[in-house]
Design an enzyme around this catalytic site. Structure first.
Site, PDB file in Angstrom:
ATOM      1  N   PRO A   1      27.821  50.782  43.522  1.00 63.00           N
ATOM      2  CA  PRO A   1      28.312  50.987  42.025  1.00 63.00           C
ATOM      3  C   PRO A   1      29.129  49.975  41.487  1.00 63.00           C
ATOM      4  CG  PRO A   1      29.061  52.638  43.615  1.00 63.00           C
ATOM      5  CD  PRO A   1      28.305  51.484  44.532  1.00 63.00           C
ATOM      6  N   PRO A   2      29.190  50.010  39.956  1.00 62.34           N
ATOM      7  CA  PRO A   2      29.874  48.954  39.534  1.00 62.34           C
ATOM      8  C   PRO A   2      31.319  48.802  40.175  1.00 62.34           C
ATOM      9  CG  PRO A   2      28.938  50.309  37.990  1.00 62.34           C
ATOM     10  CD  PRO A   2      28.696  50.887  39.282  1.00 62.34           C
TER      11      PRO A   2
ATOM     12  N   THR B   1      32.331  47.325  42.873  1.00 62.58           N
ATOM     13  CA  THR B   1      32.587  47.513  44.244  1.00 62.58           C
ATOM     14  C   THR B   1      32.493  46.100  44.969  1.00 62.58           C
ATOM     15  OG1 THR B   1      30.240  47.975  44.355  1.00 62.58           O
ATOM     16  CG2 THR B   1      31.735  49.814  44.594  1.00 62.58           C
ATOM     17  N   GLY B   2      32.377  44.932  44.374  1.00 67.74           N
ATOM     18  CA  GLY B   2      32.442  43.821  44.726  1.00 67.74           C
ATOM     19  C   GLY B   2      31.187  42.953  44.965  1.00 67.74           C
ATOM     20  N   LYS B   3      30.227  43.438  44.519  1.00 65.80           N
ATOM     21  CA  LYS B   3      28.900  42.778  44.705  1.00 65.80           C
ATOM     22  C   LYS B   3      28.924  41.352  44.252  1.00 65.80           C
ATOM     23  CE  LYS B   3      26.616  45.775  42.233  1.00 65.80           C
ATOM     24  NZ  LYS B   3      27.956  46.636  41.843  1.00 65.80           N
TER      25      LYS B   3
ATOM     26  N   HIS C   1      50.020  77.214  32.723  1.00 65.69           N
ATOM     27  CA  HIS C   1      48.616  76.752  33.056  1.00 65.69           C
ATOM     28  C   HIS C   1      48.607  75.852  34.217  1.00 65.69           C
ATOM     29  CE1 HIS C   1      44.332  75.839  32.023  1.00 65.69           C
ATOM     30  NE2 HIS C   1      44.722  74.580  32.775  1.00 65.69           N
ATOM     31  N   GLU C   2      49.233  74.735  34.018  1.00 65.26           N
ATOM     32  CA  GLU C   2      49.513  73.707  35.169  1.00 65.26           C
ATOM     33  C   GLU C   2      50.204  74.445  36.444  1.00 65.26           C
ATOM     34  OE1 GLU C   2      47.866  71.040  35.335  1.00 65.26           O
ATOM     35  OE2 GLU C   2      47.300  71.581  33.017  1.00 65.26           O
TER      36      GLU C   2
ATOM     37  N   HIS D   1      47.448  76.345  38.278  1.00 64.33           N
ATOM     38  CA  HIS D   1      46.626  75.505  39.166  1.00 64.33           C
ATOM     39  C   HIS D   1      47.289  75.084  40.388  1.00 64.33           C
ATOM     40  CE1 HIS D   1      43.314  74.410  36.668  1.00 64.33           C
ATOM     41  NE2 HIS D   1      44.119  73.946  35.478  1.00 64.33           N
TER      42      HIS D   1
ATOM     43  N   ASP E   1      38.259  72.937  32.733  1.00 67.31           N
ATOM     44  CA  ASP E   1      38.368  73.593  34.090  1.00 67.31           C
ATOM     45  C   ASP E   1      37.294  74.499  34.303  1.00 67.31           C
ATOM     46  OD1 ASP E   1      40.996  72.650  34.262  1.00 67.31           O
ATOM     47  OD2 ASP E   1      41.836  74.208  33.540  1.00 67.31           O
TER      48      ASP E   1
HETATM   49  P1  ADP Z   1      30.379  44.278  41.013  1.00 66.35           P
HETATM   50  O1  ADP Z   1      29.696  42.879  40.814  1.00 66.35           O
HETATM   51  O2  ADP Z   1      29.806  45.174  42.300  1.00 66.35           O
HETATM   52  O3  ADP Z   1      30.522  45.306  39.712  1.00 66.35           O
HETATM   53  P2  ADP Z   1      32.720  42.694  41.195  1.00 66.35           P
HETATM   54  O4  ADP Z   1      32.333  41.647  42.262  1.00 66.35           O
HETATM   55  O5  ADP Z   1      32.622  42.066  39.909  1.00 66.35           O
HETATM   56  O6  ADP Z   1      31.954  44.118  41.177  1.00 66.35           O
HETATM   57  O7  ADP Z   1      34.080  42.858  41.408  1.00 66.35           O
HETATM   58  C1  ADP Z   1      35.236  42.977  40.441  1.00 66.35           C
HETATM   59  C2  ADP Z   1      36.510  42.596  41.028  1.00 66.35           C
HETATM   60  O8  ADP Z   1      37.162  43.499  41.567  1.00 66.35           O
HETATM   61  C3  ADP Z   1      36.394  41.337  42.077  1.00 66.35           C
HETATM   62  O9  ADP Z   1      36.628  40.431  41.452  1.00 66.35           O
HETATM   63  C4  ADP Z   1      37.691  41.693  42.867  1.00 66.35           C
HETATM   64  O10 ADP Z   1      38.799  41.021  42.164  1.00 66.35           O
HETATM   65  C5  ADP Z   1      37.878  43.096  42.894  1.00 66.35           C
HETATM   66  N1  ADP Z   1      36.924  43.614  44.042  1.00 66.35           N
HETATM   67  C6  ADP Z   1      36.000  44.447  44.271  1.00 66.35           C
HETATM   68  N2  ADP Z   1      35.580  44.634  45.516  1.00 66.35           N
HETATM   69  C7  ADP Z   1      36.554  44.148  46.123  1.00 66.35           C
HETATM   70  C8  ADP Z   1      37.010  44.142  47.719  1.00 66.35           C
HETATM   71  N3  ADP Z   1      36.162  44.862  48.484  1.00 66.35           N
HETATM   72  N4  ADP Z   1      37.886  43.399  48.060  1.00 66.35           N
HETATM   73  C9  ADP Z   1      38.627  42.727  46.997  1.00 66.35           C
HETATM   74  N5  ADP Z   1      38.724  42.783  45.787  1.00 66.35           N
HETATM   75  C10 ADP Z   1      37.580  43.444  45.389  1.00 66.35           C
HETATM   76 ZN    ZN Z   2      43.611  73.261  33.729  1.00 66.44          ZN
END
Ligand code: ADP
Ligand code: ZN
Ligand code: MG
Length: 628
Positions: free
Chosen positions: A226-227, A229-231, A446-447, A450, A522
């Site tokens: 997913p976006p 996640t540090g790819k 309400h809260e 929950h 909800d």
């Molecule tokens: P993606 O390419 O998967 O969308 P990014 O590599 O661009 O993600 O991650 C964006 C920023 O989030 C990175 O520059 C870093 O600062 C932080 N980040 C994401 N995953 C990690 C991780 N596992 N450890 C440390 N920092 C992370």
């Molecule tokens: Zn609620």
């Protein structure tokens, strides 16, 4: 193909090119001005999701464009804002979480573009630019020729060149490329991925060691996740670990180009990489060019050509090419299978959303060098941030630091993190007295409903915080604290979650004998949970252990529909079953509140008085033996 030939046969232009050059300079000036002006008008302001929700709520939005996770709105005054949504939450859901009603959303013009820009957009652009492009292309060919002839041909030549960025610290980027400084130490938590990439690093460090033995070395690695996640980070870290140059280009860049140019950029990019090998080529958003061919509406020549070029080039790598291609995508499911064949992107490395331990580690990385208060517990903060990607955690650390600065503190403390988490999850606090006294009372009950239900139902997470401070579009919220990182959830846990979601409405009914619209969100969430219990997880005894319907994977709006693979009777049975689950859960919620009415009252009073009740206080309130 034809176009490439015509480039090579540029000699035919031999006599004409001088005139063309002059003509071309003029055209390019015009083209440049045109692009510049259109660039200026399409500038988009970066905003947050709540900002977008606010604009929608205030009726300022003319239309909305969804492109992957990027939401862009055009307001009536012509200004544009864009924000990124959570990947696994659809646009509709994200907006509803911020309090925008489905009716409002349906009344808006929403354009879904896929990675390459909407068809209509594409067409319009082609039509307006076509004449210019044609002339431009003509000149570009002429210029190519000029340069071969030894003249200092200028910038137009760059059209055909990849603008891959060679990461470089020095000013002279063209000289020996610098290597990224990031290493695996900067990537926290992704142990498995690092382990799998270790081999790639070793190969890049000492290619001879492998080639001498005739080993077939990896060529392509597909990084899926997913976006945020540090790819990208991980790809750079591979280059950093190995100390080799890193060339970076994004699939979406190829798509914006004129036919034929994408392929030539690919050739150029790989050539640059080979010249500097060993090297890492990183293709971000490969799905933009690497979508399954023939899928979606219409073909896209440019995309296919670019994809073909990538494949052909990779196939052409021999054992001493020493270039590793890393591609990243958050939609591995839509990739053309041709990409995944042996000798291409045949290694797959998955980067998932971080679990609680990984989140703690990531927070540690991003608080390195920031002055933290001594007693801060990063592990508690990690528990409070389920679903946060690495990028969100980085953002969190940054927001907390900003908040501490604004509060004139010298260290960052737990409160700054807590407030930033809430801000990120629910949007900024809404100041001002927007509610009448009666409404405030309703929200408090309400809260409280929950929270009390969550506390006393089985298999639920403890309540971390209850609040009636309005945030974003929500009037109040109850925040659970997921105890441990569960991979598997029981049927009971599902039921309890539904019971908890219905606690708000149940409290309103019991206390005021009157229900409000406050529970709409909800109810939707409860319904969705109940539906997935029946149709996805086989939790219904009556309908059995099978799934119903194949969700139509739409990356933009979540599930837009499903292909029905069951009969009309089954559909009815599913509906009945969902109704039953909800009714049962609602009865359970009411029963809990009736039994613990005094605690409900006490909590609601506490909320009215101080707006926010946190965990210790909440537990104390719940523990008091006020009744027999
Ligand atoms: P993606 O390419 O998967 O969308 P990014 O590599 O661009 O993600 O991650 C964006 C920023 O989030 C990175 O520059 C870093 O600062 C932080 N980040 C994401 N995953 C990690 C991780 N596992 N450890 C440390 N920092 C992370
Ligand atoms: Zn609620
Ligand atoms: Mg990225």
């Amino acid at each position: 193909m034809k176009r490439d030939d015509s480039i090579k046969n540029g000699d035919k232009f031999n006599r004409r090119w001088l005139i063309v050059t002059i003509l071309g300079t003029l055209t390019i000036t015009v083209l440049g001005l045109y692009l510049l002006s259109s660039y200026r008008t399409t500038r988009v302001e970066a905003a947050s999701l709540p900002d977008i929700a606010n604009a929608i709520d205030a009726n300022q939005v003319k239309d909305i464009t969804l492109r992957g996770d990027l939401i862009t709105i055009t307001q009536f005054d012509g200004s544009r804002m864009s924000a990124r949504k959570e990947a696994n939450v659809s646009f509709f859901e994200s907006m509803q979480l911020l309090g925008i009603s489905p009716a409002t959303l349906k009344s808006l013009t929403i354009v879904v573009e896929d990675g390459q820009g909407g068809m209509s957009n594409y067409l319009g652009l082609t039509l307006t630019l076509a004449p210019l492009v044609l002339i431009g292309f003509f000149i570009f060919m002429a210029f190519r020729h000029v340069q071969r002839g030894g003249m200092a041909g200028g910038f137009p030549n760059q059209i055909g060149q990849s603008n891959a960025r060679v990461v470089s610290d020095s000013a002279e980027a063209d000289a020996a490329a610098e290597r990224p400084k990031v290493t695996f130490d900067d990537v926290a938590g992704a142990g498995q991925a690092k382990f799998e990439l270790q081999e790639v690093v070793e190969f890049l460090k000492e290619p001879e060691k492998f080639t001498k033995l005739g080993a077939r070395v990896p060529k392509g690695v597909l990084m899926a996740g997913p976006p945020g996640t540090g790819k990208t980070l991980m790809a750079r870290a591979v280059a950093g670990e190995a100390g080799v140059p890193f060339l970076h280009i994004s699939g979406s860049e190829f798509v914006e180009m004129f036919v034929g140019v994408g392929a030539s950029r690919v050739r150029d990019l790989f050539k640059k990489a080979k010249d500097q090998s060993p090297a890492v080529v990183f293709i971000d958003e490969i799905d933009a060019v690497g979508r399954r061919r023939g899928a979606g509406f219409g073909g896209n020549d440019e995309r296919e050509q670019t994809l073909n070029q990538i494949l052909v080039t990779m196939d052409g790598f021999d054992t001493n090419t020493n270039v590793i291609v890393i591609a990243a995508t958050n939609r591995p499911d839509i990739l053309d299978p041709a990409l995944l064949r042996p000798g291409r992107f045949d290694r797959k490395v998955v980067l998932d959303l971080p679990d609680v331990e990984a989140r703690e580690a990531i927070l540690r990385v991003h608080t390195r060098g920031k002055p933290l208060e001594a007693d801060i517990s990063l592990s508690d903060l990690a528990k409070l941030t389920p679903g946060f990607a690495g990028a969100d955690l980085e953002n969190l650390a940054n927001e907390a630091a900003i908040l501490a600065a604004r509060r004139n503190l010298s260290t960052i403390g737990e409160p700054e993190f807590q407030d930033s988490i809430e801000r990120i999850i629910a949007g900024p606090e809404r100041k001002g007295n927007l509610l009448t006294a009666a409404e405030r009372r309703t929200v408090a009950y309400h809260e409280a409903g929950h929270a009390v239900v969550m506390h006393f139902a089985d298999e639920t997470d403890p309540v971390h915080k209850v609040s009636i401070v309005s945030r974003g579009m929500a009037l109040g919220y109850t925040m659970p604290l997921p105890e441990n990182n569960r991979q598997l959830r029981s049927k009971e846990a599902f039921v309890s979650e539904i019971v908890g979601l219905l606690g708000g409405r149940a409290a309103e009914e019991i206390v005021f004998n009157r229900i409000t619209t406050g529970a709409a969100n909800d109810l939707e969430r409860a319904t969705r949970l109940a539906r997935s219990m029946v149709t996805r997880f086989g939790f219904s005894e009556k309908l059995g252990m099978r799934t119903f319907g194949e969700e139509q994977g739409n990356p933009f709006l979540g599930s837009l529909g499903e292909t029905r693979d069951y009969s009309e009777e089954r559909a009815q049975a599913i509906d009945q079953e969902i109704d039953q689950i909800i009714q049962l859960a609602y009865r359970q919620a009411k029963a809990i509140l009736v039994e613990y009415r005094t605690k409900l009252d006490a909590l609601a009073e506490a909320l009215l008085e101080q707006e926010t009740v946190n965990r210790p206080q909440f537990e104390a309130l719940m523990a008091q033996s006020t009744e027999a």
